[in-house]
Design an enzyme around this catalytic site. Structure first.
Site, PDB file in Angstrom:
ATOM      1  N   CYS A   1     -17.312  54.796  -1.402  1.00 12.84           N
ATOM      2  CA  CYS A   1     -18.201  55.066  -2.674  1.00 12.84           C
ATOM      3  C   CYS A   1     -18.136  56.406  -2.934  1.00 12.84           C
ATOM      4  O   CYS A   1     -17.312  57.282  -2.672  1.00 12.84           O
ATOM      5  CB  CYS A   1     -19.335  53.993  -2.805  1.00 12.84           C
ATOM      6  SG  CYS A   1     -20.814  54.488  -1.812  1.00 12.84           S
ATOM      7  N   TYR A   2     -19.273  56.828  -3.551  1.00  8.31           N
ATOM      8  CA  TYR A   2     -19.692  58.120  -3.269  1.00  8.31           C
ATOM      9  C   TYR A   2     -20.293  58.893  -2.099  1.00  8.31           C
ATOM     10  O   TYR A   2     -19.821  59.653  -1.578  1.00  8.31           O
ATOM     11  CB  TYR A   2     -20.710  58.581  -4.525  1.00  8.31           C
ATOM     12  CG  TYR A   2     -20.082  58.562  -6.044  1.00  8.31           C
ATOM     13  CD1 TYR A   2     -19.348  59.252  -6.165  1.00  8.31           C
ATOM     14  CD2 TYR A   2     -20.666  57.344  -6.782  1.00  8.31           C
ATOM     15  CE1 TYR A   2     -18.549  59.199  -7.590  1.00  8.31           C
ATOM     16  CE2 TYR A   2     -19.882  57.087  -8.055  1.00  8.31           C
ATOM     17  CZ  TYR A   2     -18.985  58.137  -8.391  1.00  8.31           C
ATOM     18  OH  TYR A   2     -18.495  57.999  -9.653  1.00  8.31           O
TER      19      TYR A   2
END
Length: 144
Positions: free
Chosen positions: A93-94
């Site tokens: 994801c981030y």
């Protein structure tokens, strides 16, 4: 195990996966203070890791935004998005937060070989050479 045996699932919003929203995204910016991150000097590319499939984390929840979909609905979602359920999975994801949502949802579906790329896009998007970042058009994920 070779890299061909593994697959990468990206749980960021479709606009970020496709490289259509400037990084750091508004979502990431909201979490940066809690993670002791600063926007200044953060040079992130836009797009995704080549070969990754997109399973945006909100698509795993029921309409209440809190409760996971049923095992059957999650399994159908993963298959529709191109996740190979019998292969090892690396969730990204981030910074590793929403990738954990995927790992938990996958566990609820009986998928045991799921790991989380902790550095995720913040690490990869700063370090990867341009040819190793892919941009693509996205299609919305149905909420059903």
């Amino acid at each position: 195990m070779t890299s061909a045996d593994k697959q990468l699932v990206d749980t960021r919003p479709p606009e970020n996966f496709a490289g259509e929203e400037q990084e750091p995204s508004l979502f990431l910016q909201a979490f940066m203070p809690a993670l002791s991150m600063k926007k200044e000097g953060l040079d992130l590319q836009t797009g995704h890791i080549p070969g990754a499939v997109s399973v945006p984390y909100p698509s795993m929840y029921q309409e209440d935004g809190v409760t996971f979909k049923t095992k059957e609905d999650l399994t159908a979602l993963f298959q529709k998005q191109g996740v190979k359920l019998k292969q090892p999975i690396i969730a990204s994801c981030y910074v590793g937060l929403t990738a954990c949502i995927f790992a938990l949802a996958a566990s609820e579906c009986g998928l045991g070989d799921v790991s989380v790329y902790h550095g995720s896009w913040v690490e990869y998007g700063q370090r990867a050479p341009q040819p190793k970042v892919q941009r693509s058009r996205f299609s919305s994920v149905p909420s059903s």
